[in-house]
Design a protein around this motif. Structure first.
Motif, PDB file in Angstrom:
ATOM      1  N   PRO A 143      -9.852  -1.311 -10.051  1.00  0.00           N
ATOM      2  CA  PRO A 143      -9.232  -0.815  -8.815  1.00  0.00           C
ATOM      3  C   PRO A 143      -9.391   0.678  -8.592  1.00  0.00           C
ATOM      4  N   HIS A 144      -9.962   1.402  -9.564  1.00  0.00           N
ATOM      5  CA  HIS A 144     -10.148   2.850  -9.418  1.00  0.00           C
ATOM      6  C   HIS A 144     -11.622   3.240  -9.354  1.00  0.00           C
ATOM      7  N   TYR A 145     -12.512   2.254  -9.284  1.00  0.00           N
ATOM      8  CA  TYR A 145     -13.943   2.530  -9.401  1.00  0.00           C
ATOM      9  C   TYR A 145     -14.556   3.107  -8.134  1.00  0.00           C
ATOM     10  N   HIS A 146     -14.150   2.591  -6.978  1.00  0.00           N
ATOM     11  CA  HIS A 146     -14.852   2.946  -5.742  1.00  0.00           C
ATOM     12  C   HIS A 146     -13.904   2.753  -4.574  1.00  0.00           C
ATOM     13  N   GLN A 147     -13.662   3.814  -3.828  1.00  0.00           N
ATOM     14  CA  GLN A 147     -12.773   3.738  -2.667  1.00  0.00           C
ATOM     15  C   GLN A 147     -13.521   3.085  -1.514  1.00  0.00           C
ATOM     16  N   LEU A 148     -13.446   1.749  -1.504  1.00  0.00           N
ATOM     17  CA  LEU A 148     -14.207   0.932  -0.566  1.00  0.00           C
ATOM     18  C   LEU A 148     -13.272  -0.148  -0.048  1.00  0.00           C
ATOM     19  N   ARG A 149     -13.290  -0.409   1.251  1.00  0.00           N
ATOM     20  CA  ARG A 149     -12.332  -1.343   1.827  1.00  0.00           C
ATOM     21  C   ARG A 149     -12.382  -2.709   1.170  1.00  0.00           C
ATOM     22  N   SER A 150     -13.583  -3.244   0.966  1.00  0.00           N
ATOM     23  CA  SER A 150     -13.682  -4.579   0.373  1.00  0.00           C
ATOM     24  C   SER A 150     -13.130  -4.594  -1.049  1.00  0.00           C
ATOM     25  N   ASN A 151     -13.370  -3.526  -1.803  1.00  0.00           N
ATOM     26  CA  ASN A 151     -12.798  -3.442  -3.147  1.00  0.00           C
ATOM     27  C   ASN A 151     -11.278  -3.411  -3.096  1.00  0.00           C
ATOM     28  N   SER A 152     -10.744  -2.608  -2.183  1.00  0.00           N
ATOM     29  CA  SER A 152      -9.292  -2.425  -2.126  1.00  0.00           C
ATOM     30  C   SER A 152      -8.575  -3.706  -1.735  1.00  0.00           C
ATOM     31  N   GLU A 153      -9.158  -4.488  -0.824  1.00  0.00           N
ATOM     32  CA  GLU A 153      -8.454  -5.689  -0.407  1.00  0.00           C
ATOM     33  C   GLU A 153      -8.410  -6.730  -1.526  1.00  0.00           C
ATOM     34  N   VAL A 154      -9.446  -6.760  -2.367  1.00  0.00           N
ATOM     35  CA  VAL A 154      -9.404  -7.648  -3.528  1.00  0.00           C
ATOM     36  C   VAL A 154      -8.437  -7.088  -4.571  1.00  0.00           C
ATOM     37  N   SER A 155      -8.463  -5.764  -4.760  1.00  0.00           N
ATOM     38  CA  SER A 155      -7.537  -5.147  -5.712  1.00  0.00           C
ATOM     39  C   SER A 155      -6.089  -5.462  -5.367  1.00  0.00           C
ATOM     40  N   GLN A 156      -5.780  -5.491  -4.062  1.00  0.00           N
ATOM     41  CA  GLN A 156      -4.391  -5.720  -3.665  1.00  0.00           C
ATOM     42  C   GLN A 156      -3.951  -7.171  -3.842  1.00  0.00           C
ATOM     43  N   MET A 157      -4.868  -8.064  -4.154  1.00  0.00           N
ATOM     44  CA  MET A 157      -4.466  -9.404  -4.576  1.00  0.00           C
ATOM     45  C   MET A 157      -3.961  -9.386  -6.026  1.00  0.00           C
ATOM     46  N   LEU A 158      -4.596  -8.562  -6.849  1.00  0.00           N
ATOM     47  CA  LEU A 158      -4.325  -8.572  -8.280  1.00  0.00           C
ATOM     48  C   LEU A 158      -3.375  -7.473  -8.723  1.00  0.00           C
ATOM     49  N   PHE A 159      -3.376  -6.361  -8.003  1.00  0.00           N
ATOM     50  CA  PHE A 159      -2.609  -5.184  -8.391  1.00  0.00           C
ATOM     51  C   PHE A 159      -1.653  -4.796  -7.257  1.00  0.00           C
TER      52      PHE A 159
END
Length: 532
Positions: free
Chosen positions: A46-62
């Motif tokens: 969740p800290h690797y890349h400030q990217l919308r698609s990454n963040s929306e998946v991160s917010q499922m898990l974190f």
């Protein structure tokens, strides 16, 4: 994700989740949601890349301390409350009883650990260090109270923390990015637990039965990456998926009329713009004279040339014909009505004849040759947009070659400054323009977390000073005026050419409903059965 790579405990957990899903009665299929999304992720860290698609998946898990709702308003998350500490910090009161997926408690020390970890993680694009850089000191008061000290007033810190996923010191102390991608340490406090991740294909998550917040309606979510717009639409029509994002604009009228489906849409906070490599003094890759020879002098360094390229673009036509009205033409970075939008800055009118005169004044009466690059699988109609802009530039004498590539290839080239002009984007998910200005247009200063996504090495000390003044201004009206002024400086310089604000579009089967989000986020918890 190969199951043999998982630790035994987590492999057993995933197996149990899958078996439980298979053992559900027939009616339980209604508790499985299959989503088809257009943008794959680059990592589960969740800290690797400030990217919308990454963040929306991160917010499922974190989870984050503060959450942003569908209208980008701040709501309590892992923090139940927060308050300023005079003029040099903030205090956060954490929600008691929160546990990570493995049972470890969430405490203030985990917040401190998260702040320590973020500056050490380096990804391919914008860094989350932008969000945490104002913090100069951390005081863990007790398990559920933490104080973050800043070097002066920082009214935006809570907004920044709505984007920062919290990790556990106990679980993630030595975690590498690979440990998230292989599933070993993809352990958060979020509403779902990871079942499997197949890069480029799908993510499967299952409901976290011990989640601190409202339990998801969905026992399982299959999150499929379908980057081709036509294939994504076909999957919905065939019933292979229940929900898709980024509806092809050419299909909007058809799907609106089809009673089998429902559409959700809103004007997003995503700004689409073209960057011009104006800071190089000499030769620029893929920029030549009309004979194809490299140019000793960079024409983009001349503000008259940059102005000409902007005047050549017919934004209303671009939005109407290419985007089929699924966007809002603009000459700035925020949509109308939002905080830090500039009301008296009109959409630039196309003036091709004026553009030709400016080119002649700058010493290029016959123009030159340039390459305009963009992605072909990331944003709505991205390849068609660069093609249309290229044609508009060619009409004023700037012969334009268009290169549209998969985002993973394109963004690496853009970061290495391998093209003179590029179609890029920023989703202003915090609801105002400060992070865009800090990340994309601040003078690059890695030690201070400035300019993390400044791919053209743009620098204007006046903009830097104005933005820094805005970041410590406690009065909302005064801060907004400063952010507007900082935006004006960037726009006047012309190193970036704003085009339009993208609309966010979703389609789903008629039995579902979704609250359209201005941050474009695909939130499975926001997908619910429609009331009869």
């Amino acid at each position: 994700m190969p199951r043999q790579d998982w630790p035994k405990g987590q492999a057993r957990q995933a197996c149990c989740l899958l078996l439980a899903t298979l053992a559900l009665p027939a009616g339980a299929a209604a508790q499985t949601l299959t989503m088809g999304v257009g943008s794959p992720v680059s990592s589960l860290d969740p800290h690797y890349h400030q990217l919308r698609s990454n963040s929306e998946v991160s917010q499922m898990l974190f989870d984050t301390l503060i959450v942003s709702d569908a209208q980008a308003r701040m709501r309590p998350g892992l923090a139940e409350s927060w308050k300023p500490l005079g003029s040099d910090g903030w205090e956060f009161k954490l929600r008691p009883g929160v546990k990570f997926h493995n049972g470890a408690p969430f405490t203030a020390d985990d917040v401190a650990f998260t702040l320590e970890r973020i500056p050490q993680i380096s990804g391919p694009g914008a860094s989350f260090n932008t969000h945490v850089r104002p913090v100069r000191g951390v005081e863990v008061v007790d398990e559920h109270t933490i104080r973050l000290r800043t070097s002066g007033p920082n009214p935006l810190l809570p907004i920044y923390f709505s984007q920062v996923m919290m990790l556990s010191r106990q679980v993630h102390a030595n975690a590498a990015t690979a440990d998230f991608n292989n599933g070993k340490l993809a352990i958060g406090t979020g509403p779902f637990r990871l079942v499997s991740y197949t890069p480029g294909d799908r993510i499967v998550v299952a409901r976290n039965g011990n989640y601190w917040g409202e339990a998801s309606h969905w026992a399982q979510v299959n999150y499929r990456f379908i980057t081709n717009s036509g294939a994504r639409m076909a999957a919905l029509m065939a019933g292979d998926v229940d929900f898709i994002d980024q509806i092809p604009t050419g299909d909007m009228e058809r799907i609106r009329k089809d009673e089998r489906f429902r559409v959700a849409e809103t004007t997003s906070l995503r700004s689409m713009y073209i960057t011009l490599d104006a800071t190089r003094a000499g030769k620029v890759p893929l920029l030549t004279d009309n004979a194809g020879a490299p140019m000793e002098r960079n024409p983009l360094a001349d503000p008259r040339v940059r102005r000409a390229l902007s005047l050549a673009i017919d934004r209303p036509t671009l939005v109407g014909r290419v985007m089929q009205d699924m966007a809002v033409p603009t000459g700035q970075f925020m949509p109308p009505g939002s905080y830090s939008y500039i009301p008296d800055l009109p959409v630039p009118a196309p003036e091709p004849e004026a553009a030709k005169r400016l080119l002649a004044e700058a010493g290029y009466p016959q123009g030159f040759q340039i390459t305009l690059a963009g992605s072909n699988d990331r944003y709505m109609n991205d390849a068609r947009v660069v093609q249309a802009v290229g044609q508009m530039w060619t009409r004023i004498g700037v012969r334009t070659t268009v290169e549209a590539q998969p985002y993973a290839t394109f963004i690496g080239r853009a970061t290495r400054r391998e093209m003179p002009a590029a179609l890029l984007s920023w989703g202003n998910s915090t609801g105002e323009v400060s992070v865009l200005l800090s990340s994309v247009f601040s003078t690059v200063d890695a030690a201070r977390g400035r300019g993390a996504a400044n791919r053209i090495q743009y620098s204007n000390p006046a903009m830097d000073r104005t933005l820094e003044e805005a970041e410590v201004e406690l009065d909302d009206a005064k801060r907004e005026a400063l952010l507007q002024e900082a935006s004006r400086i960037v726009i006047k310089d012309g190193a970036v050419v704003p085009l339009y604000i993208q609309k966010a579009l979703w389609a789903m089967r008629a039995g579902l409903t979704y609250e359209a989000r201005v941050d474009e986020r695909n939130d499975p918890n926001g997908v619910r059965p429609a009331r009869p």
